[in-house]
Structures are given as structure tokens and as C-alpha cells.
Write a protein that holds these residues in place. Structure first.
Motif, PDB file in Angstrom:
ATOM      1  N   GLN A 160     -21.150  50.452  24.125  1.00  0.00           N
ATOM      2  CA  GLN A 160     -20.621  51.366  23.128  1.00  0.00           C
ATOM      3  C   GLN A 160     -19.179  51.002  22.764  1.00  0.00           C
ATOM      4  O   GLN A 160     -18.231  51.516  23.323  1.00  0.00           O
ATOM      5  N   GLY A 161     -19.040  50.105  21.838  1.00  0.00           N
ATOM      6  CA  GLY A 161     -17.717  49.789  21.307  1.00  0.00           C
ATOM      7  C   GLY A 161     -16.945  48.703  22.019  1.00  0.00           C
ATOM      8  O   GLY A 161     -15.849  48.339  21.589  1.00  0.00           O
ATOM      9  N   ARG A 162     -17.480  48.162  23.101  1.00  0.00           N
ATOM     10  CA  ARG A 162     -16.747  47.127  23.845  1.00  0.00           C
ATOM     11  C   ARG A 162     -17.324  45.736  23.668  1.00  0.00           C
ATOM     12  O   ARG A 162     -16.755  44.757  24.142  1.00  0.00           O
ATOM     13  N   VAL A 163     -18.465  45.642  23.019  1.00  0.00           N
ATOM     14  CA  VAL A 163     -19.079  44.339  22.798  1.00  0.00           C
ATOM     15  C   VAL A 163     -18.785  43.913  21.363  1.00  0.00           C
ATOM     16  O   VAL A 163     -19.270  44.520  20.408  1.00  0.00           O
ATOM     17  N   TYR A 164     -17.972  42.882  21.223  1.00  0.00           N
ATOM     18  CA  TYR A 164     -17.574  42.418  19.900  1.00  0.00           C
ATOM     19  C   TYR A 164     -18.307  41.131  19.543  1.00  0.00           C
ATOM     20  O   TYR A 164     -18.673  40.336  20.414  1.00  0.00           O
ATOM     21  N   LYS A 207     -27.675  33.727  22.945  1.00  0.00           N
ATOM     22  CA  LYS A 207     -26.815  34.619  22.152  1.00  0.00           C
ATOM     23  C   LYS A 207     -26.265  35.744  23.026  1.00  0.00           C
ATOM     24  O   LYS A 207     -25.098  36.134  22.883  1.00  0.00           O
ATOM     25  N   VAL A 208     -27.080  36.245  23.928  1.00  0.00           N
ATOM     26  CA  VAL A 208     -26.605  37.267  24.866  1.00  0.00           C
ATOM     27  C   VAL A 208     -25.524  36.664  25.770  1.00  0.00           C
ATOM     28  O   VAL A 208     -24.492  37.286  26.036  1.00  0.00           O
ATOM     29  N   LYS A 209     -25.759  35.439  26.238  1.00  0.00           N
ATOM     30  CA  LYS A 209     -24.761  34.752  27.074  1.00  0.00           C
ATOM     31  C   LYS A 209     -23.457  34.562  26.295  1.00  0.00           C
ATOM     32  O   LYS A 209     -22.360  34.758  26.848  1.00  0.00           O
ATOM     33  N   LEU A 210     -23.568  34.202  25.022  1.00  0.00           N
ATOM     34  CA  LEU A 210     -22.382  34.011  24.186  1.00  0.00           C
ATOM     35  C   LEU A 210     -21.555  35.286  24.122  1.00  0.00           C
ATOM     36  O   LEU A 210     -20.337  35.268  24.351  1.00  0.00           O
ATOM     37  N   LEU A 211     -22.213  36.412  23.833  1.00  0.00           N
ATOM     38  CA  LEU A 211     -21.495  37.681  23.750  1.00  0.00           C
ATOM     39  C   LEU A 211     -20.891  38.067  25.096  1.00  0.00           C
ATOM     40  O   LEU A 211     -19.777  38.584  25.165  1.00  0.00           O
ATOM     41  N   ASN A 212     -21.636  37.823  26.160  1.00  0.00           N
ATOM     42  CA  ASN A 212     -21.137  38.183  27.489  1.00  0.00           C
ATOM     43  C   ASN A 212     -19.920  37.336  27.865  1.00  0.00           C
ATOM     44  O   ASN A 212     -18.918  37.854  28.366  1.00  0.00           O
ATOM     45  N   ASP A 213     -20.004  36.026  27.615  1.00  0.00           N
ATOM     46  CA  ASP A 213     -18.878  35.143  27.924  1.00  0.00           C
ATOM     47  C   ASP A 213     -17.659  35.502  27.083  1.00  0.00           C
ATOM     48  O   ASP A 213     -16.525  35.475  27.568  1.00  0.00           O
ATOM     49  N   ASN A 215     -16.911  38.463  25.678  1.00  0.00           N
ATOM     50  CA  ASN A 215     -16.384  39.804  25.902  1.00  0.00           C
ATOM     51  C   ASN A 215     -15.990  40.099  27.342  1.00  0.00           C
ATOM     52  O   ASN A 215     -15.025  40.832  27.578  1.00  0.00           O
ATOM     53  N   PHE A 216     -16.730  39.563  28.307  1.00  0.00           N
ATOM     54  CA  PHE A 216     -16.543  40.014  29.681  1.00  0.00           C
ATOM     55  C   PHE A 216     -16.135  38.933  30.671  1.00  0.00           C
ATOM     56  O   PHE A 216     -15.686  39.227  31.767  1.00  0.00           O
ATOM     57  N   SER A 217     -16.332  37.675  30.321  1.00  0.00           N
ATOM     58  CA  SER A 217     -15.868  36.599  31.186  1.00  0.00           C
ATOM     59  C   SER A 217     -14.374  36.402  30.920  1.00  0.00           C
ATOM     60  O   SER A 217     -13.884  36.720  29.842  1.00  0.00           O
ATOM     61  N   ASN A 218     -13.636  35.894  31.875  1.00  0.00           N
ATOM     62  CA  ASN A 218     -12.220  35.618  31.663  1.00  0.00           C
ATOM     63  C   ASN A 218     -12.079  34.615  30.531  1.00  0.00           C
ATOM     64  O   ASN A 218     -12.525  33.474  30.636  1.00  0.00           O
ATOM     65  N   LYS A 220      -9.855  32.837  29.552  1.00  0.00           N
ATOM     66  CA  LYS A 220      -9.107  31.613  29.839  1.00  0.00           C
ATOM     67  C   LYS A 220      -9.998  30.479  30.343  1.00  0.00           C
ATOM     68  O   LYS A 220      -9.547  29.334  30.427  1.00  0.00           O
ATOM     69  N   ASN A 221     -11.245  30.803  30.698  1.00  0.00           N
ATOM     70  CA  ASN A 221     -12.123  29.705  31.117  1.00  0.00           C
ATOM     71  C   ASN A 221     -12.759  29.009  29.916  1.00  0.00           C
ATOM     72  O   ASN A 221     -13.433  28.001  30.078  1.00  0.00           O
ATOM     73  N   TRP A 222     -12.616  29.601  28.714  1.00  0.00           N
ATOM     74  CA  TRP A 222     -13.030  28.977  27.454  1.00  0.00           C
ATOM     75  C   TRP A 222     -14.540  28.744  27.351  1.00  0.00           C
ATOM     76  O   TRP A 222     -15.003  28.004  26.474  1.00  0.00           O
ATOM     77  N   ASN A 223     -15.341  29.355  28.237  1.00  0.00           N
ATOM     78  CA  ASN A 223     -16.775  29.062  28.298  1.00  0.00           C
ATOM     79  C   ASN A 223     -17.508  29.306  26.977  1.00  0.00           C
ATOM     80  O   ASN A 223     -18.375  28.511  26.585  1.00  0.00           O
ATOM     81  N   TYR A 224     -17.200  30.420  26.315  1.00  0.00           N
ATOM     82  CA  TYR A 224     -17.965  30.754  25.114  1.00  0.00           C
ATOM     83  C   TYR A 224     -17.822  29.692  24.039  1.00  0.00           C
ATOM     84  O   TYR A 224     -18.724  29.508  23.206  1.00  0.00           O
TER      85      TYR A 224
END
Length: 269
Positions: A160-164, A207-213, A215-218, A220-224
Motif C-alpha cells: 500500500q503505497g510503498r512499492v514504486y 518483474k516481481v524481483k525487479l520491483l523488490n530489488d 524498492n526493498f533491497s539496499n 547501493k548494491n545496484w542489483n535492479y
């Protein structure tokens, strides 16, 4: 004025000659394409729907070819803590000076609508409708994941509002940035054909992994940014990554020597 194809190609060529040496690229769009995709509050209401515009993006090369020369060579950087935004404004203004006959205006991605906290334009939407980068909208991906029974790695509360959403370039992956929008106010080019951006993140799981990386992964690791394979030369340099990882108010002072040395090395090449 209504453009001919020859005049349109001339404008494109002029922009390319101004953009490429400094690590920028542009992609054309019509204002109506953008207006059709955004809420009323974000529409360009006073600009004709067939007006020609260009979404300006930066590649990994912009940092060394555009930003460092602006800081150390131009002599006009006023606020070193805000040097990146200043440099973007400098180059967009420079581009517009060569397009004066077309009544150009420009917006940086960081600009706000006067008197509000709203962005002057929605950068990812502009990039998507211009065909430069695919915007992965969270609501569409979440709905698709639920239909296919794919578990989401975040909670309903986070949802709710935190996934961009995030944009991915077909060649640069996430190693690029949307920097601005140039609008030619007295130019109409109705015959411009819209080309959808390639959807390069093919599966819902990715695509789910992309959004998770994103929004929620650090971050600075540049994963997305590596959600699709990208040639190493198209990624940000180690110094550029270090610059963006450093708190803005500390960037110049703490990295001054490294930044200047990099600029001097480039000048000698």
C-alpha cells in the motif's frame, strides 16, 4: 508550425549533435501521448496536444563526459552540493538555445510545479510513451502475479503505497537516468508514429524481483539495474557509483581529489 519530415529530422540531428558528446540521448513524443497517460493534475493543459517534445536521458558516459567538465571546466557551478542538478539544467538550456525558433521550454526531472510539491512532469511516463524505456508499473505486475499464483516477497502493508515502479532501458537496463523534457511549444508534428518501448523483463517472476530489488533491497548494491544483461562498458564507473552512494552534502568535499583526477585523466586522453 507544422513540421515536414525533413524539418523533423533536422531538429533530431541538431539535438543529437548537442547531446551525444556529453553522454545524453533523446527520444521524441507528442504531448498528447503523455497527457493520455497521466492524471489531470499532471497534464500539460496550456500546450497543444500535437506539440513535439523530447525526453532526454543520460547514459553511463554522462558523468565523465558531461558532469565532470561542468564542475571543473565551465566555471559556472554555483552550488557544489547541487552540482548534478545544475549540470543537467546547464545542458538542457544549452540544447534549447539552438532551438529558439521553436519556442522551447525545458524541465529537469527534479523540477517541481510552482507552489506545489508535485513534479513538473512524470519522468518515467514521458520515457515510456517516447519509447525510450519500459515503465514497470507496480499495480499491473502485482495483479498479474496474483492471477498466476506467484507469491509476492513483500507484505500487504508494504504494498500500500510503498512499492514504486521503475523504468528499464532495452540496452542499458537500469544503467541510465531520465533527466528532462524539452517541449517545442510552436511545433506540431502530427505524423510522428508512437513506438512502444520493448518489454525486456519477460517473466512475471523477474518483474516481481525487479520491483523488490528496486524498492526493498539496499539500492547501493545496484542489483535492479542488472535485471537484464548489460555490457560492462555501459554501466556506471566505480567513481560514479561512489559519488551517488555518498550523501549529497558530502560528495564534493570527500571525493574532490578523485573527481578532479578523473577529469584530468580524461583531458589527457
Amino acid at each position: 508550425m507544422d513540421l515536414s519530415q525533413e524539418e523533423f529530422e533536422l531538429i533530431q540531428s541538431l539535438l543529437e549533435s548537442q547531446l551525444t558528446p556529453f553522454g545524453f540521448e533523446s527520444s521524441p513524443l507528442l504531448i498528447k501521448w503523455y497527457n493520455e497517460q497521466v492524471d489531470k493534475k499532471f497534464k500539460f493543459k496550456s500546450i497543444h496536444e500535437d506539440s513535439l517534445a523530447f525526453c532526454v536521458t543520460s547514459t553511463s558516459e554522462m558523468f565523465e563526459r558531461g558532469f565532470l567538465p561542468f564542475v571543473f571546466e565551465s566555471g559556472i557551478c554555483r552550488d557544489l552540493r547541487n552540482a548534478l542538478d545544475e549540470s543537467i539544467g546547464f545542458y538542457l538550456k544549452k540544447m534549447c538555445q539552438d532551438l529558439q525558433n521553436y519556442q522551447p521550454i525545458f524541465y529537469r526531472d527534479s523540477d517541481l510545479e510552482p507552489g506545489t510539491r508535485r513534479p513538473a512532469f512524470l519522468a518515467q511516463t514521458a520515457a515510456h510513451v517516447s519509447g525510450v524505456a519500459y515503465y514497470y508499473h507496480p499495480s499491473e505486475i502485482i495483479q498479474s502475479a496474483k492471477r498466476e499464483g506467484i507469491p509476492l516477497p513483500w507484505s500487504e502493508e508494504d504494498q500500500q503505497g510503498r512499492v514504486y515502479g521503475v523504468s528499464i532501458h532495452h540496452k542499458y537496463g537500469g544503467w541510465f537516468a531520465i533527466r528532462g523534457l524539452i517541449i517545442l511549444q510552436n511545433v506540431k508534428y502530427k505524423s510522428l508514429q508512437q513506438t512502444p518501448p520493448p518489454d525486456v523483463v519477460e517473466s512475471i517472476q523477474l518483474k516481481v524481483k525487479l520491483l523488490n530489488d528496486f524498492n526493498f533491497s539496499n539500492w547501493k548494491n545496484w542489483n535492479y539495474r542488472d535485471i537484464i544483461p548489460v555490457h560492462p562498458k555501459m554501466k556506471y564507473s566505480q567513481l560514479q557509483r561512489k559519488y551517488f552512494e555518498t550523501e549529497p552534502k558530502l560528495r564534493y568535499d570527500s571525493l574532490h581529489d578523485e573527481l578532479k583526477q578523473s577529469w584530468l585523466n580524461l583531458k589527457e586522453m
